[in-house]
Design an enzyme around this catalytic site. Structure first.
Site, PDB file in Angstrom:
ATOM      1  N   GLU A  59       0.827  -1.213   0.000  1.00 36.78           N
ATOM      2  CA  GLU A  59       0.000   0.000   0.000  1.00 36.78           C
ATOM      3  C   GLU A  59       0.861   1.261   0.000  1.00 36.78           C
ATOM      4  O   GLU A  59       0.561   2.226  -0.709  1.00 36.78           O
ATOM      5  CB  GLU A  59      -0.895   0.058   1.244  1.00 36.78           C
ATOM      6  CG  GLU A  59      -1.850  -1.097   1.403  1.00 36.78           C
ATOM      7  CD  GLU A  59      -1.270  -2.221   2.249  1.00 36.78           C
ATOM      8  OE1 GLU A  59      -0.132  -2.662   1.994  1.00 36.78           O
ATOM      9  OE2 GLU A  59      -1.978  -2.681   3.164  1.00 36.78           O
ATOM     10  N   CYS A  90      -0.392   1.180   7.198  1.00 40.65           N
ATOM     11  CA  CYS A  90      -1.000   1.437   5.892  1.00 40.65           C
ATOM     12  C   CYS A  90      -2.372   2.097   6.030  1.00 40.65           C
ATOM     13  O   CYS A  90      -2.722   2.959   5.221  1.00 40.65           O
ATOM     14  CB  CYS A  90      -1.068   0.151   5.088  1.00 40.65           C
ATOM     15  SG  CYS A  90       0.585  -0.465   4.693  1.00 40.65           S
TER      16      CYS A  90
HETATM   17 ZN    ZN Z   1       0.844  -2.346   5.901  1.00 42.58          ZN
END
Ligand code: ZN
Length: 169
Positions: A59, A90
């Site tokens: 990500e 993330c």
């Molecule tokens: Zn992550």
């Protein structure tokens, strides 16, 4: 909003990224960022081992590329497709980049920050709350992970056995 067909199509692209990781013996996790017109503006796969960097999650890499492509840190009206529920780092990057929609595949009971361990997207005091849908192509995305870990265990077992046989010679 996205049709089921579109969601499957974009999740397949995230799965493609995960497969690139897998080929390099990385845990198969992939992500892509889509702009409001439906163009892919960011791609990423897990590179933690390759780079020996704890922050090189799929990500983060996809969000960085998207910011670079768009030329702005706010990914206004963008969407992210991830094969696995995002971790706290993330989820934080998704909130910070103002991504509008989050779609993920498998749930992560050990590190998921979209409900499994904690739900950062639901914390009211944060100033941004993306729309979230988990379980997109859940079977495929979770099987990809279980198969990867099963293969690793089998490999380790085979190595152990080979060592044992060698020492008995
Ligand atoms: Zn992550």
């Amino acid at each position: 909003m996205f049709t089921q067909e579109e969601k499957d199509k974009y999740m397949n692209l995230a799965i493609e990224q995960a497969r690139i990781a897998e080929k390099q013996d990385e845990v198969p996790i992939g992500a892509i960022v889509i702009d409001p017109e439906g163009n892919v503006v960011g791609r990423g796969y897990n590179r933690r081992e390759l780079d020996q960097d704890a922050t090189q999650h799929a990500e983060i890499i996809a969000i960085r590329e998207a910011c670079d492509q768009i030329g702005y840190w706010r990914l206004v009206d963008c969407s992210i497709f991830i094969t696995l529920e995002p971790c706290p780092m993330c989820a934080g990057a998704i909130i910070n980049s103002r991504i509008k929609n989050v779609f993920f595949g498998a749930y992560d009971p050990k590190a998921g920050a979209s409900g499994s361990v904690i739900d950062l997207f639901a914390v009211e005091k944060f100033n941004h709350h993306p729309e979230v849908e988990g379980g997109v192509k859940e079977n495929e995305t979770s099987q990809m992970l279980t198969q990867f870990f099963r293969a690793i265990r089998a490999k380790k077992k085979a190595e152990k056995l080979a060592m044992k046989n060698k020492s008995e010679e």
